[in-house]
Design an enzyme around this catalytic site. Sequence first.
Site, PDB file in Angstrom:
ATOM      1  N   ILE A  96      11.170 -32.704  44.322  1.00  0.00           N
ATOM      2  CA  ILE A  96      10.885 -32.268  42.950  1.00  0.00           C
ATOM      3  C   ILE A  96       9.496 -31.631  42.880  1.00  0.00           C
ATOM      4  O   ILE A  96       9.295 -30.618  42.209  1.00  0.00           O
ATOM      5  CB  ILE A  96      11.007 -33.446  41.974  1.00  0.00           C
ATOM      6  CG1 ILE A  96      12.453 -33.962  41.965  1.00  0.00           C
ATOM      7  CG2 ILE A  96      10.587 -33.029  40.566  1.00  0.00           C
ATOM      8  CD1 ILE A  96      12.636 -35.250  41.202  1.00  0.00           C
ATOM      9  N   THR A 136       5.324 -38.892  41.713  1.00  0.00           N
ATOM     10  CA  THR A 136       5.503 -39.906  42.757  1.00  0.00           C
ATOM     11  C   THR A 136       6.440 -41.002  42.250  1.00  0.00           C
ATOM     12  O   THR A 136       6.566 -41.198  41.043  1.00  0.00           O
ATOM     13  CB  THR A 136       4.168 -40.557  43.134  1.00  0.00           C
ATOM     14  OG1 THR A 136       3.757 -41.443  42.080  1.00  0.00           O
ATOM     15  CG2 THR A 136       3.076 -39.520  43.349  1.00  0.00           C
ATOM     16  N   ALA A 192      15.867 -36.763  33.161  1.00  0.00           N
ATOM     17  CA  ALA A 192      15.340 -35.565  33.828  1.00  0.00           C
ATOM     18  C   ALA A 192      14.863 -34.568  32.768  1.00  0.00           C
ATOM     19  O   ALA A 192      13.930 -34.851  32.022  1.00  0.00           O
ATOM     20  CB  ALA A 192      16.384 -34.955  34.760  1.00  0.00           C
ATOM     21  N   GLY A 221      22.971 -37.270  49.445  1.00  0.00           N
ATOM     22  CA  GLY A 221      21.669 -37.448  48.798  1.00  0.00           C
ATOM     23  C   GLY A 221      21.774 -37.797  47.338  1.00  0.00           C
ATOM     24  O   GLY A 221      20.787 -37.691  46.594  1.00  0.00           O
ATOM     25  N   LYS A 267      14.877 -47.454  32.335  1.00  0.00           N
ATOM     26  CA  LYS A 267      15.043 -46.302  31.448  1.00  0.00           C
ATOM     27  C   LYS A 267      15.337 -46.757  30.021  1.00  0.00           C
ATOM     28  O   LYS A 267      14.811 -46.177  29.054  1.00  0.00           O
ATOM     29  CB  LYS A 267      16.158 -45.400  31.967  1.00  0.00           C
ATOM     30  CG  LYS A 267      15.805 -44.663  33.254  1.00  0.00           C
ATOM     31  CD  LYS A 267      16.977 -43.845  33.767  1.00  0.00           C
ATOM     32  CE  LYS A 267      16.606 -43.084  35.039  1.00  0.00           C
ATOM     33  NZ  LYS A 267      17.758 -42.335  35.592  1.00  0.00           N
TER      34      LYS A 267
END
Length: 817
Positions: A460, A538, A594, A647, A665
């Site tokens: 990202i 990170t 996102a 992935g 979240k």
Amino acid sequence: MSHVNVVEQLTAERNQLAKQAVQIHKFGGSSLATTQCIERVIDIIRQHCQLNDLIVVSANGDTTDALFHIYQQAMAQDSQLHASIDELQQVQAQLIEDLLSPASANRMLDYLCSDVHQLKYWLAHAPEQHQADLLSFGELWSARLLSAILSERVCPSYYADAREFLVINNERECLVDNQLSQEQFSQLVQPNKLGVVTGYICQDSEGKTCTLGRNGSDYSATIMASLSGALNVTLWTDVDGIYSADPRIVPSARKLHRLPNGVAKELGRLGNPVLHAKTLQPLTDHSTHLHVASSFDHQISGTEIGKFGQIAKQELSVTYLNELLLAQSESFIGQLGDEAQQRFQCVCGDNKAGYIVIHQQQQKAVSQWLASHDTEVSFTPAAIIATVGHRVIHHGDIKARFKRTLKHERVFAIADSAYEHSLIAVLIQPCSVELLNHVHHNMTKDVRHIGLVVAGLGNIGERFLAMLPEQLACIPLLENIHLVGLVSSKKALINNDGIDVSKAMIQFEHEAQHYDHELLMSWLSHHPYDELIVVDITPSEEFSLLYPAFFKQGIHVIGANKWAASSSIEHYQHLLATAKANKSLWLGNTTVGAGLPVNYAIQDLLNSGDSITEISGIFSGTLSWLFESYDNSVPFSTLMHDALSQGITEPDPREDLSGRDVQRKLLILARMAGLTLSLSDISCQNLVPESLQSLSTQEFLANAEQLDEYFASRFLAAKQNNQCIRYIARLSIEGETINARVSLEVLNNDDAFANLTPCDNVFLIKSQWYHDNPLIIRGPGAGRDVTAGGLHSDLVSICRQLIDRHHQVKLKSINTL
């Protein structure tokens, strides 16, 4: 250095300290005006000075003005002369008694009495011959007192009267005899002590006391840097830096954190109230950097003057001078005009148009010079307003904007400065406050420089950087964003002059150095930008623990990192309070969904007066893919291994199957909705059986078939009732009752959460306004493109909030010595 990284910069600083390299610290009169002020200076010296450094001082407070008034009284034979002397002596004696122990104070009082006796003698017999000697007492008393305090409280110290070593040609030109001054200075230095030197005063080649005029102590400080080879000079003043205009007059003036030497010199020449061109002369051939900082709040980052790259060279400022004269004569045409400009050090001039602009006190000298050429001259009251910036006369767009801004004003001419760093408009009326503010606004609007540090250079992070060049080029709000830092888990690259956004990763690979958090924070605490934004991409809880330190420094954070926003309620509230207290902005819209605007939606509803009653949905792209794809045609473990190979899951799929990510979240959204919840308030169903939870990742993957029976049974039971299974987060608010959970649920096939594109997230929000027909936000909840895009959305948002910010200067007064 063209490229500066954290380790190199801080290592250099530490090596400098180890070698006890000399640094110069100058304190102006207002910084030493009272007992309280001097105590503050002592604290600054404790924190910023070391043995062998040199401290240059002005006279305490208004002492020089008082001495000059006494001199005038003597010349006028004023009957109040002795009362003025007694009053001045009492002020000095009070400082001595307040700041020193009785034994030291008695010794200093004896010196003071002796000096006052000498002062009275000169005033009685030949005051006109000793004006400079009389004025020199202010600096002598100040240096002697400060040295005594340091010796008594801090470290070994000595004071030096600059007249014992500093030699100039005359008071008009103030050119230093460097060789003789350096020889005499080296004989006075006392190693392993802190030296206190008088500013403002010196001697000429005949040994007569002289003063260095306006900003004389600043000039003394830079002369001392030249004589001692100091790497840094700090002018501790009553303002916290150099501004884009005089902040007393222009409220929107912004601090110039870094100024190239030539620009600073031109600013001083054209009327900046803190700088004077003479101050910078001794540093012309040296690599010494000059700092301007506030002695009233030494924690605030000031202004640094030295050699810098392109970002610092983009700065513009506006200054002015009134009470000038426009002198017009045929003698100012051609070569004689050039000679006149050099001889009188004119503010500006034009040897084709035949004019020069001078200070009013130069009128007689100019008239006498022209008389020798037998030509006539006319003098007209005038003023100037100037835009100052690095090689600004070569920037056609800036010159055009300057002319457009002044098109309705009575401008005699617009001249390019001979020093190439200023555009000067000659006015035939004084420059008004309104005009100064108007020109400043038009020349410096939207020029706040914002530094950008990107932490986390994985998929990202790389995508964020790949998108950055186009974003900077097409989004006007981002035109003053400068990429200045790249940070991975082990290495960092910090470049004050900017990192090429198109080659950022290549530059990082070649130049990044190992760092630790202490080194990183040391640079971030002293960054040279109007604002600094850290983009945290990170997954590190350890890095998120730096947020309080970021906020204390006024640094803004854009975080995709969920740790801080889902930390303990005590820590989370501390973060919010610290950010608010320091006016730091903290955006984290990519922590959930996102790039989906779920956080924006919740904030907008609350800001509009609505209240949230329910938040629910599928918050995990991984679990969305697994349960949308799972139809029992292959075992669940086989599907999980397939997702891992693509992935879609974390390297250890248990991170997804545990539900902890969904739980965090939901907590973030609950807090966004204004609820005071902790993770323990949200029940969480772990889809990994206890027998697999404590295994290593490889052992878990080897035994993943133990998952199959559970998911098969849940799937088949749901299918028999024409239903499906999904991993759902739910938060409901009914009065004072709050229920929050994340778990595997059985849903009807026509449910809003039942039919998604695999990897999609869906968020359902109920509120007072959206009760019967809930607000639903659906779309990709993971992926490098959408997450990087969400981070860029936050960057635009944070810049929009910062654009109108203005940091007020803390102004006590402007010291002129």
